[in-house]
Enzyme design. Structure first.
Site, PDB file in Angstrom:
ATOM      1  CE  LYS A  40      -0.285  -0.217   5.045  1.00 17.45           C
ATOM      2  NZ  LYS A  40      -0.975  -0.891   6.149  1.00 17.45           N
ATOM      3  CE1 TYR A  70      10.805  32.447   2.175  1.00 17.59           C
ATOM      4  CE2 TYR A  70      11.186  30.081   1.961  1.00 17.59           C
ATOM      5  CZ  TYR A  70      10.738  31.291   1.429  1.00 17.59           C
ATOM      6  OH  TYR A  70      10.218  31.317   0.170  1.00 17.59           O
TER       7      TYR A  70
HETATM    8  C1  LIG Z   1      -0.215  -1.898   6.772  1.00 14.52           C
HETATM    9  C2  LIG Z   1      -0.752  -3.185   7.232  1.00 14.52           C
HETATM   10  C3  LIG Z   1       0.092  -4.287   7.473  1.00 14.52           C
HETATM   11  C4  LIG Z   1       1.599  -4.203   7.382  1.00 14.52           C
HETATM   12  O1  LIG Z   1       2.139  -3.682   8.575  1.00 14.52           O
HETATM   13  P1  LIG Z   1       3.727  -3.593   8.764  1.00 14.52           P
HETATM   14  O2  LIG Z   1       3.932  -3.104  10.152  1.00 14.52           O
HETATM   15  O3  LIG Z   1       4.231  -2.615   7.768  1.00 14.52           O
HETATM   16  O4  LIG Z   1       4.257  -4.961   8.545  1.00 14.52           O
HETATM   17  C5  LIG Z   1      -0.490  -5.504   7.801  1.00 14.52           C
HETATM   18  N1  LIG Z   1      -1.824  -5.612   7.905  1.00 14.52           N
HETATM   19  C6  LIG Z   1      -2.658  -4.578   7.714  1.00 14.52           C
HETATM   20  C7  LIG Z   1      -4.130  -4.777   7.858  1.00 14.52           C
HETATM   21  C8  LIG Z   1      -2.151  -3.334   7.377  1.00 14.52           C
HETATM   22  O5  LIG Z   1      -2.992  -2.308   7.194  1.00 14.52           O
END
Ligand SMILES: *Cc1c(COP(=O)(O)O)cnc(C)c1O
Length: 381
Positions: free
Chosen positions: A41, A271
């Site tokens: 993601k 700035y």
């Molecule tokens: C983002 C996510 C993960 C991965 O988590 P990490 O800590 O990056 O391994 C696993 N399960 C769900 C439902 C997530 O949203």
């Protein structure tokens, strides 16, 4: 960076071989016959979801996880064929997007189950779903007290099929919270039992994110969902003082000196005039700013690696520019490479280091790297 591309010299390098290394390293560390979902993601936490997914697909990943259908469509359009789970479910109206792109979705509201069931009926298909149980994260998921009723209502739908049951940990990274995490595991398996009792036969039983998979062997189920550790971002999401898999950082962030000048003692720079030179100084301007993901909060605090030495950020970081005090490296010149995240000459600035400085976690640091920073992939996708 390939020499033939002429552009503003600010870029991220993604080492796909290190991505492979991390996957294999974690797989060996877990050493169990379970399935692996790579969570890609948010553009693979800023690492480029298409290229990372292609590499992971070639390495035999079983599933990919995205936040929403839009992210899954992008992967399908790039030709990726492994199963994809939309971890955050979908918005009403996206049912056909799921079906047409062969995307599997998480379900935790009966309304979404009904929408997907109806769309599946119209299309003449039976669609797999993964039901999410909220065992203590308190974000999305069927509340444990509602599981029995939810399972009963799902029975009404003959065109969706429960292929997986899952939950998500709130504090698997903190061993002081072990009791809470164990409670989440227990509640989840109670929910699994309820579903089985109602005649469901889910194939996938998954609980663990990165810290769960590394620190809680009792949470492996038959699949783990790994994000951070695949990208080598273990430093601030894995508990300290336990055995962890060897991980290598996948991303480095680089630029080149765009301008350099001598400034007098007592001049102010940037700035707000927040920096005043205490000596005659050599100041380099680098073409990276907060828009690129180099946080303004690093003003007068960050550091970079230049020609094998640390150099401090001085003055405010602006949208497109940052200043470095390179007085101690008098041979510095326009075009010299500068590392904001990465390793050189035994020196390292990790995403975790920057996160600690900012009071956040490394995920936010890599996720913040902007689209206008081109990515270069070493190793074939
Ligand atoms: C983002 C996510 C993960 C991965 O988590 P990490 O800590 O990056 O391994 C696993 N399960 C769900 C439902 C997530 O949203």
């Amino acid at each position: 960076m390939p020499e033939f591309i002429i552009q503003r010299p600010t870029w991220a390098e993604i080492d796909l071989d290190n991505l492979t290394f991390n996957f294999q390293s974690v797989r060996q560390f877990i050493n169990k016959d379970i399935r692996f979902m790579a969570v890609v993601k948010a553009d693979a936490y800023g690492h480029g979801s298409i290229e990372c997914s292609k590499r992971l697909e070639a390495e035999g990943i079983d599933w990919l996880g995205v936040a929403m259908p839009e992210e899954g469509v992008e992967l399908r359009q790039a030709g990726i064929r492994v199963p994809i789970l939309c971890l955050g479910s979908f918005s009403a109206g996206q049912e056909l997007t799921l079906l047409e792109n062969n995307l599997t979705t998480v379900i935790y509201q009966i309304e979404n189950a009904a929408l997907l069931d109806a769309a599946s009926l119209r299309s003449g298909v039976i669609t797999n779903i993964h039901v999410k149980i909220d065992t203590g994260m308190g974000r999305i998921g069927v509340r444990v007290e509602d599981v029995r009723e939810f399972a009963k209502e799902l029975k009404r739908f003959s065109n969706v099929k429960v292929e997986g049951l899952m939950t998500h940990f709130a504090a698997a990274d903190n061993l002081k919270e072990n009791e809470f995490t164990n409670g989440q595991i227990r509640k989840f398996y109670e929910a699994v039992a309820v579903f089985r009792d109602k005649g469901f036969d889910p194939i996938y039983i998954d609980l663990a994110n990165s810290p769960g998979a590394v620190a809680h062997p009792g949470s492996l189920g038959n699949m783990v969902r790994l994000g951070g550790i695949l990208y080598g971002l273990g430093g601030d999401v894995l508990p300290k003082d336990i055995e962890t898999p060897h991980l290598k950082p996948v991303l480095s962030l680089r630029t080149r000196i765009a301008h350099i000048k001598n400034v007098r003692r007592n001049e102010t720079l940037g700035y707000g005039r927040t920096f005043k030179s205490e000596r005659d100084s050599l100041i380099a301007t680098i073409p990276i700013g907060y828009k690129d993901g180099y946080s303004r909060s690093l003003s007068n605090r960050g550091r970079a690696i230049l020609n094998g030495h640390f150099v401090p950020v001085v003055g405010r970081i602006s949208m497109d520019w940052t200043l470095l005090d390179v007085t101690d490296l008098p041979n510095s010149k326009i075009g010299d490479e500068v590392i904001l995240i990465g390793v050189q000459n035994g020196l390292q600035i990790s995403a975790e280091d920057i996160a600690a400085e900012l009071g956040t976690i490394s995920y936010e640091v890599t996720c913040s790297i902007d689209r206008r920073v081109p990515k270069f992939y070493n190793g074939k996708a």
